[in-house]
Design a protein around this motif. Structure first.
Motif, PDB file in Angstrom:
ATOM      1  N   TYR A 206       0.830  -1.199   0.000  1.00 43.27           N
ATOM      2  CA  TYR A 206       0.000   0.000   0.000  1.00 43.27           C
ATOM      3  C   TYR A 206       0.873   1.260   0.000  1.00 43.27           C
ATOM      4  O   TYR A 206       2.080   1.201   0.247  1.00 43.27           O
ATOM      5  CB  TYR A 206      -0.901   0.024   1.247  1.00 43.27           C
ATOM      6  N   ARG A 218      -2.452  -1.479   6.287  1.00 43.78           N
ATOM      7  CA  ARG A 218      -3.679  -0.965   5.686  1.00 43.78           C
ATOM      8  C   ARG A 218      -4.030   0.423   6.195  1.00 43.78           C
ATOM      9  O   ARG A 218      -4.852   1.120   5.589  1.00 43.78           O
ATOM     10  CB  ARG A 218      -4.840  -1.927   5.954  1.00 43.78           C
ATOM     11  N   THR A 225      -4.787   3.319   3.734  1.00 49.59           N
ATOM     12  CA  THR A 225      -3.784   3.412   2.678  1.00 49.59           C
ATOM     13  C   THR A 225      -4.370   2.946   1.341  1.00 49.59           C
ATOM     14  O   THR A 225      -5.444   2.348   1.294  1.00 49.59           O
ATOM     15  CB  THR A 225      -2.555   2.564   3.030  1.00 49.59           C
ATOM     16  N   ARG A 227      -3.969   0.649  -2.046  1.00 53.55           N
ATOM     17  CA  ARG A 227      -3.268  -0.532  -2.583  1.00 53.55           C
ATOM     18  C   ARG A 227      -2.597  -0.168  -3.908  1.00 53.55           C
ATOM     19  O   ARG A 227      -3.229   0.371  -4.812  1.00 53.55           O
ATOM     20  CB  ARG A 227      -4.245  -1.688  -2.793  1.00 53.55           C
TER      21      ARG A 227
END
Length: 258
Positions: A206, A218, A225, A227
């Protein structure tokens, strides 16, 4: 040793791991059951092998910890292992031990050694390689990447991976006096390489929308965040588990089905 002795030893080791903060509460519980399952198949020698992996990997996780602060920002979890991390590294050896309990065979011992060696090889590579003076290079493109980047390799980390696998092989030889187990241990190095390749190709990564850091987390800087690569479900724990399983299966096909 009888069954109660195995339970006592496993409990002490798991509790000790929690005391020194190498394991979270959930990680200690998972380690306790992993130890019990391994004691069923390979008894005290199996527990010694598990202890060799756990103690050595825990010591290396504390090695020059102050230099790993930047790495902790990138990786999903710290050096205190939770139950998912414990299962990712220990479930394959535990399953092999259970199979050996119900159907004893020299093959299961070899596969047990390979699975532990693969886990140990990857752990040593990550913990020691992260303090390398040379920046890592992505295994697929050989471009320089930041420390802690999934799929990154260094010379120090590669040597550590070989050392981690060989360490398990040597300990197994001391316990069972079978030189073939040293080869089985070294085979665990391939598990580390599989892990590195999957980390570069498949593992999810991410980017923080606030600071721009590429990370496995995450959430970062208090926000979600974005990906940028990999499959959503393919986090570091899944990669670890698959690499250990792959090395174990590869050893089986190479040595037993030729």
């Amino acid at each position: 040793m009888n069954e109660w002795a195995y339970i006592a030893v496993t409990f002490i080791v798991a509790f000790g791991g929690w005391l020194v903060r190498s394991l979270s509460v959930s990680g200690a519980v998972a380690a306790f059951f992993i130890g019990l399952f391994i004691s069923l198949g390979f008894e005290s020698k199996g527990l010694i092998m598990l202890g060799a992996f756990f103690v050595s990997s825990s010591l290396w996780s504390k090695f020059q910890k102050h230099k790993k602060i930047a790495v902790f920002e990138k990786v999903e979890k710290g050096d205190e292992r939770d139950y998912v991390q414990v299962l990712a590294n220990g479930s394959v050896p535990a399953l092999i031990s259970l199979i050996d309990f119900f159907s004893p065979s020299a093959l299961w011992l070899e596969l047990f050694i390979v699975s532990l060696a693969a886990a140990n090889s990857d752990t040593w590579a990550s913990e020691i390689g992260s303090v390398s003076k040379q920046p890592p290079r992505l295994i697929t493109t050989w471009k320089t990447v930041e420390r802690g980047t999934s799929g990154g390799v260094t010379l120090l980390g590669t040597v550590a991976a070989i050392g981690g696998a060989l360490f398990v092989g040597i300990v197994s030889f001391v316990l069972w006096h079978n030189i073939h187990l040293v080869f089985a241990g070294l085979f665990g190095f391939f598990g580390s390489m599989i892990d590195t390749w999957m980390g570069a190709v498949c593992q999810v990564n991410y980017r923080c929308a606030v600071c721009g850091l590429e990370t496995e987390k995450r959430h970062h800087c208090g926000q979600g965040t974005i990906r940028i690569k990999g499959w959503h479900f393919m986090n570091n724990d899944i990669v670890n588990w698959l690499s250990i399983l792959s090395a174990t299966m590869l050893y089986f096909f190479v040595t037993k089905l030729q």
